[in-house]
Motif scaffolding. Structure first.
Motif, PDB file in Angstrom:
ATOM      1  N   ARG A   1       0.960  -1.211  -0.116  1.00 33.93           N
ATOM      2  CA  ARG A   1      -0.058  -0.038  -0.007  1.00 33.93           C
ATOM      3  C   ARG A   1       1.055   1.326  -0.045  1.00 33.93           C
ATOM      4  NH1 ARG A   1      -3.349   3.475   3.559  1.00 33.93           N
ATOM      5  NH2 ARG A   1      -5.302   3.964   2.277  1.00 33.93           N
TER       6      ARG A   1
ATOM      7  N   ASP B   1      -9.230   3.113  -1.845  1.00 33.32           N
ATOM      8  CA  ASP B   1      -7.819   2.941  -2.578  1.00 33.32           C
ATOM      9  C   ASP B   1      -8.175   2.239  -3.922  1.00 33.32           C
ATOM     10  OD1 ASP B   1      -6.366   3.210  -0.221  1.00 33.32           O
ATOM     11  OD2 ASP B   1      -5.727   1.129   0.033  1.00 33.32           O
TER      12      ASP B   1
ATOM     13  N   PHE C   1      -1.981  -1.062  -3.611  1.00 34.07           N
ATOM     14  CA  PHE C   1      -3.267  -0.264  -3.246  1.00 34.07           C
ATOM     15  C   PHE C   1      -2.470   1.228  -3.061  1.00 34.07           C
ATOM     16  CE2 PHE C   1      -3.512  -4.265  -0.714  1.00 34.07           C
ATOM     17  CZ  PHE C   1      -4.081  -4.841  -1.729  1.00 34.07           C
TER      18      PHE C   1
ATOM     19  N   PRO D   1      -7.094  -3.745   0.570  1.00 32.33           N
ATOM     20  CA  PRO D   1      -7.174  -2.179   0.310  1.00 32.33           C
ATOM     21  C   PRO D   1      -8.035  -1.443   1.257  1.00 32.33           C
ATOM     22  CG  PRO D   1      -8.474  -3.445  -1.375  1.00 32.33           C
ATOM     23  CD  PRO D   1      -7.722  -4.410  -0.640  1.00 32.33           C
TER      24      PRO D   1
END
Length: 94
Positions: free
Chosen positions: A28, A51, A62, A47
């Protein structure tokens, strides 16, 4: 939209396989509220609600909305050093 190099795809798949057995795990990239223009990369089980999800050959990334906007024209590359530590870098898409 952010693109991933073949190296980045492999490194992300290796990282997420080591950290979790879940198919939903990815990296992420998110903005830091206390530091404008700064992004932080972490391993995530999935996510967040808003996202953007990028999936390439099993590698999942993400992006929070701020990061997605900032990285729209970028490409993510990665390497692993001799000690096995990954490093990521961004470049303009070419």
């Amino acid at each position: 939209m952010l693109t991933l190099t073949d190296n980045a795809v492999q490194v992300i798949r290796d990282l997420t396989a080591q950290s979790s057995g879940s198919q939903d795990t990815g990296i992420r990239i998110a903005s830091q509220a206390d530091q404008a223009g700064s992004l932080v990369l972490s391993i995530s089980e999935g996510p967040a609600t808003q996202d953007q999800v990028i999936e390439v050959e099993g590698a999942r990334v993400f992006l929070d909305p701020v990061a997605a906007d900032a990285l729209d024209t970028k490409s993510l590359d990665a390497d692993v050093d001799a000690q096995g530590s990954p490093s990521f870098r961004l470049a303009e898409q070419g």
